[in-house]
Design a protein around this motif. Structure first.
Motif, PDB file in Angstrom:
ATOM      1  N   PHE A   1      42.057  40.210  51.406  1.00  0.00           N
ATOM      2  CA  PHE A   1      41.043  41.262  51.415  1.00  0.00           C
ATOM      3  C   PHE A   1      41.648  42.607  51.819  1.00  0.00           C
ATOM      4  O   PHE A   1      41.439  43.631  51.152  1.00  0.00           O
ATOM      5  N   ILE A   2      42.416  42.618  52.897  1.00  0.00           N
ATOM      6  CA  ILE A   2      43.019  43.866  53.384  1.00  0.00           C
ATOM      7  C   ILE A   2      44.009  44.427  52.375  1.00  0.00           C
ATOM      8  O   ILE A   2      44.047  45.636  52.103  1.00  0.00           O
ATOM      9  N   GLU A   3      44.805  43.550  51.769  1.00  0.00           N
ATOM     10  CA  GLU A   3      45.759  43.998  50.757  1.00  0.00           C
ATOM     11  C   GLU A   3      45.040  44.549  49.529  1.00  0.00           C
ATOM     12  O   GLU A   3      45.508  45.520  48.910  1.00  0.00           O
ATOM     13  N   ALA A   4      43.910  43.968  49.173  1.00  0.00           N
ATOM     14  CA  ALA A   4      43.118  44.479  48.047  1.00  0.00           C
ATOM     15  C   ALA A   4      42.605  45.887  48.346  1.00  0.00           C
ATOM     16  O   ALA A   4      42.625  46.775  47.466  1.00  0.00           O
TER      17      ALA A   4
ATOM     18  N   ILE B   1      45.396  48.305  47.864  1.00  0.00           N
ATOM     19  CA  ILE B   1      45.650  48.557  46.439  1.00  0.00           C
ATOM     20  C   ILE B   1      44.648  49.578  45.907  1.00  0.00           C
ATOM     21  O   ILE B   1      45.003  50.510  45.171  1.00  0.00           O
ATOM     22  N   ILE B   2      43.383  49.418  46.277  1.00  0.00           N
ATOM     23  CA  ILE B   2      42.354  50.352  45.825  1.00  0.00           C
ATOM     24  C   ILE B   2      42.626  51.752  46.377  1.00  0.00           C
ATOM     25  O   ILE B   2      42.496  52.758  45.662  1.00  0.00           O
ATOM     26  N   LYS B   3      43.021  51.834  47.643  1.00  0.00           N
ATOM     27  CA  LYS B   3      43.317  53.127  48.253  1.00  0.00           C
ATOM     28  C   LYS B   3      44.458  53.833  47.539  1.00  0.00           C
ATOM     29  O   LYS B   3      44.433  55.057  47.333  1.00  0.00           O
ATOM     30  N   GLU B   4      45.459  53.042  47.101  1.00  0.00           N
ATOM     31  CA  GLU B   4      46.641  53.637  46.464  1.00  0.00           C
ATOM     32  C   GLU B   4      46.379  54.063  45.027  1.00  0.00           C
ATOM     33  O   GLU B   4      46.828  55.132  44.593  1.00  0.00           O
ATOM     34  N   TYR B   5      45.638  53.231  44.279  1.00  0.00           N
ATOM     35  CA  TYR B   5      45.485  53.493  42.848  1.00  0.00           C
ATOM     36  C   TYR B   5      44.104  54.012  42.449  1.00  0.00           C
ATOM     37  O   TYR B   5      43.909  54.432  41.305  1.00  0.00           O
ATOM     38  N   ASN B   6      43.136  53.941  43.355  1.00  0.00           N
ATOM     39  CA  ASN B   6      41.788  54.446  43.075  1.00  0.00           C
ATOM     40  C   ASN B   6      41.308  55.260  44.275  1.00  0.00           C
ATOM     41  O   ASN B   6      40.286  54.956  44.897  1.00  0.00           O
ATOM     42  N   ALA B   7      42.065  56.314  44.587  1.00  0.00           N
ATOM     43  CA  ALA B   7      41.799  57.107  45.774  1.00  0.00           C
ATOM     44  C   ALA B   7      40.414  57.742  45.766  1.00  0.00           C
ATOM     45  O   ALA B   7      39.860  58.066  46.818  1.00  0.00           O
ATOM     46  N   ASN B   8      39.840  57.916  44.578  1.00  0.00           N
ATOM     47  CA  ASN B   8      38.510  58.536  44.477  1.00  0.00           C
ATOM     48  C   ASN B   8      37.381  57.571  44.839  1.00  0.00           C
ATOM     49  O   ASN B   8      36.231  57.990  44.977  1.00  0.00           O
ATOM     50  N   LEU B   9      37.696  56.281  44.971  1.00  0.00           N
ATOM     51  CA  LEU B   9      36.687  55.286  45.323  1.00  0.00           C
ATOM     52  C   LEU B   9      36.626  55.172  46.845  1.00  0.00           C
ATOM     53  O   LEU B   9      37.522  54.629  47.487  1.00  0.00           O
TER      54      LEU B   9
ATOM     55  N   GLU C   1      29.279  34.012  37.780  1.00  0.00           N
ATOM     56  CA  GLU C   1      29.918  35.265  37.403  1.00  0.00           C
ATOM     57  C   GLU C   1      28.939  36.211  36.711  1.00  0.00           C
ATOM     58  O   GLU C   1      28.308  35.862  35.720  1.00  0.00           O
ATOM     59  N   GLY C   2      28.821  37.419  37.273  1.00  0.00           N
ATOM     60  CA  GLY C   2      27.991  38.442  36.673  1.00  0.00           C
ATOM     61  C   GLY C   2      26.501  38.275  36.908  1.00  0.00           C
ATOM     62  O   GLY C   2      25.714  39.145  36.520  1.00  0.00           O
ATOM     63  N   GLN C   3      26.096  37.176  37.551  1.00  0.00           N
ATOM     64  CA  GLN C   3      24.670  36.931  37.770  1.00  0.00           C
ATOM     65  C   GLN C   3      24.253  37.244  39.205  1.00  0.00           C
ATOM     66  O   GLN C   3      23.251  37.904  39.435  1.00  0.00           O
ATOM     67  N   ASN C   4      25.041  36.746  40.179  1.00  0.00           N
ATOM     68  CA  ASN C   4      24.755  37.058  41.579  1.00  0.00           C
ATOM     69  C   ASN C   4      25.997  37.545  42.316  1.00  0.00           C
ATOM     70  O   ASN C   4      26.004  37.656  43.541  1.00  0.00           O
ATOM     71  N   GLY C   5      27.055  37.820  41.542  1.00  0.00           N
ATOM     72  CA  GLY C   5      28.295  38.317  42.116  1.00  0.00           C
ATOM     73  C   GLY C   5      29.450  38.130  41.141  1.00  0.00           C
ATOM     74  O   GLY C   5      29.231  37.916  39.942  1.00  0.00           O
ATOM     75  N   PHE C   6      30.662  38.168  41.684  1.00  0.00           N
ATOM     76  CA  PHE C   6      31.850  38.035  40.840  1.00  0.00           C
ATOM     77  C   PHE C   6      32.879  37.141  41.523  1.00  0.00           C
ATOM     78  O   PHE C   6      32.949  37.077  42.759  1.00  0.00           O
ATOM     79  N   PHE C   7      33.688  36.490  40.697  1.00  0.00           N
ATOM     80  CA  PHE C   7      34.782  35.672  41.211  1.00  0.00           C
ATOM     81  C   PHE C   7      36.068  36.489  41.283  1.00  0.00           C
ATOM     82  O   PHE C   7      36.227  37.500  40.590  1.00  0.00           O
ATOM     83  N   ALA C   8      36.997  36.020  42.103  1.00  0.00           N
ATOM     84  CA  ALA C   8      38.357  36.544  42.155  1.00  0.00           C
ATOM     85  C   ALA C   8      39.297  35.360  42.328  1.00  0.00           C
ATOM     86  O   ALA C   8      38.905  34.324  42.860  1.00  0.00           O
ATOM     87  N   LYS C   9      40.528  35.508  41.881  1.00  0.00           N
ATOM     88  CA  LYS C   9      41.503  34.431  42.022  1.00  0.00           C
ATOM     89  C   LYS C   9      41.899  34.275  43.492  1.00  0.00           C
ATOM     90  O   LYS C   9      42.195  35.266  44.167  1.00  0.00           O
TER      91      LYS C   9
ATOM     92  N   PRO D   1      45.398  39.546  45.678  1.00  0.00           N
ATOM     93  CA  PRO D   1      44.776  40.817  46.061  1.00  0.00           C
ATOM     94  C   PRO D   1      44.529  41.752  44.883  1.00  0.00           C
ATOM     95  O   PRO D   1      43.562  42.520  44.893  1.00  0.00           O
ATOM     96  N   ASP D   2      45.389  41.701  43.867  1.00  0.00           N
ATOM     97  CA  ASP D   2      45.179  42.541  42.689  1.00  0.00           C
ATOM     98  C   ASP D   2      43.894  42.163  41.964  1.00  0.00           C
ATOM     99  O   ASP D   2      43.110  43.039  41.557  1.00  0.00           O
ATOM    100  N   ASP D   3      43.670  40.869  41.804  1.00  0.00           N
ATOM    101  CA  ASP D   3      42.464  40.416  41.121  1.00  0.00           C
ATOM    102  C   ASP D   3      41.221  40.728  41.954  1.00  0.00           C
ATOM    103  O   ASP D   3      40.181  41.120  41.411  1.00  0.00           O
ATOM    104  N   LEU D   4      41.318  40.563  43.277  1.00  0.00           N
ATOM    105  CA  LEU D   4      40.196  40.890  44.151  1.00  0.00           C
ATOM    106  C   LEU D   4      39.889  42.388  44.078  1.00  0.00           C
ATOM    107  O   LEU D   4      38.722  42.792  44.021  1.00  0.00           O
ATOM    108  N   ALA D   5      40.942  43.215  44.057  1.00  0.00           N
ATOM    109  CA  ALA D   5      40.749  44.668  43.935  1.00  0.00           C
ATOM    110  C   ALA D   5      40.031  45.012  42.641  1.00  0.00           C
ATOM    111  O   ALA D   5      39.115  45.845  42.625  1.00  0.00           O
TER     112      ALA D   5
END
Length: 359
Positions: A193-196, A199-207, A296-304, A308-312
């Protein structure tokens, strides 16, 4: 009906989450009219000497209570340590025995749990009922040992009078808030979770994201170190632990709940259902009992699991949803959780136990 409950897991003041499903089981059965006589180990022991003393006393009390025969059935939470006294005293037991399997007691890479499961295997094959927290986990265990009389009951279920939405609307106001509630231990996925988030902070700084992590465990210092090393101290709040009646406020304060477990023994995951019951969609590992209730897509989403990349990517996908999609996810999450209502599931389990006593 008088139930002799045996469990090596039960909450204490210092460990409020430890074995909370066992406490909920006792509460549910007592509400149905049962008398529950408990022999339990409360909390986690500090150091091997303390743990050894706790287990010696636990086994002694089990022998006394089982030998007395003053009960209608024995209900054992866990197929490893807690069940061992029943295995040793099986020749003198005349009442029905029910075992509730929870996870690592049946699916474990640990040498001790695996050995105890093998020792108790013959006892499990003679039990009158073997209870599993989810269908997915039951199928996994039955692939290795064909246990008789399997029954699914979701670890006490969800108290929907406590875990419920406070509003019929759902919206996200920046920053997006993400929650994690679980032990900070090996395999629970806190690091993923923390690594994800990094990743978001580094590549999606606007989020703009803020996260809250609630939990204690053996790896808290490692977690805090990782948060510091990745420069996320201003993004993540850590709360050591909270009693169960404080958790709904945490769930309702977030927009999405993340459950990134890497454990094959994840037999259900009540925290995911608690979040859903509060109207909060989840992003969780496609693993174990989680697959029983997450669509998937009904009440949430899955991640591998452990990726961390997939979770991100799943978090980013969630952040891009429109208000109508978010409201639908929230509504579906609540509807899913209704199937796990503690009162309804307690009635079903109680009726099964009554049948055993009458047989």
């Amino acid at each position: 009906m008088k139930i002799l409950l045996l469990s090596n897991m039960y909450p204490s003041n210092a460990h409020v989450f430890y074995g909370v499903f066992v406490r909920n089981f006792c509460k549910n059965m007592e509400e149905q009219g049962a008398i529950v006589d408990k022999v339990v180990i409360r909390g986690r022991g500090k150091g091997w000497l303390t743990k050894l003393a706790k287990y010696i006393y636990y086994y002694f009390r089990c022998f006394v209570k089982i030998s007395s025969g003053q009960y209608d059935l024995i209900y054992v939470h866990s197929a490893s340590h807690a069940l061992l006294p029943v295995t040793l005293l099986w020749p003198i037991i005349t009442k029905p025995v029910v075992v509730n399997i929870h996870g690592s007691d049946a699916v474990s890479n640990g040498a001790l749990d695996s050995t105890l499961f093998k020792i108790n295997r013959h006892t499990l094959l003679r039990c009158r009922l073997v209870v599993f927290p989810s269908f997915a986990f039951m199928e996994k265990v039955l692939q290795t040992v064909n246990l008789p009389f399997p029954f699914v009951s979701p670890s006490g279920g969800i108290d929907r009078s406590l875990f419920h939405p406070t509003s019929n609307t759902y919206h996200i106001k920046p920053p997006m808030k993400i929650g994690y509630i679980s032990r900070i231990d090996e395999g629970k996925g806190w690091d993923t979770f923390i690594e994800a988030l990094s990743i978001i902070k580094e590549y999606n700084a606007n989020l703009d994201i803020r996260a809250v992590i609630v939990g204690a465990g053996s790896q808290v210092s490692s977690m805090l170190e990782l948060i510091n090393d990745l420069g996320l101290k201003d993004k993540i709040q850590h709360i050591n632990q909270l009693p169960q009646n404080r958790l709904p406020d945490i769930y309702r304060s977030i927009n999405v709940f993340v459950f990134p477990s890497k454990r094959e023994s994840e037999s259900l995951g009540l925290v995911g259902l608690e979040a859903m019951s509060c109207g909060i969609p989840i992003i969780a590992s496609r693993i174990g009992g989680i697959t029983d209730y997450l669509t998937e897509g009904q009440n949430g989403f899955f991640a591998k699991p452990g990726d961390p990349d997939d979770l991100a990517q799943s978090i980013i996908k969630f952040s891009a949803l429109g208000i109508s999609q978010l409201e639908l996810l929230s509504k579906n999450a609540v509807e899913t959780a209704k199937k796990y209502d503690s009162k309804e599931n307690a009635v079903k389990l109680y009726r099964e136990l009554e049948k055993l006593c009458r047989a």
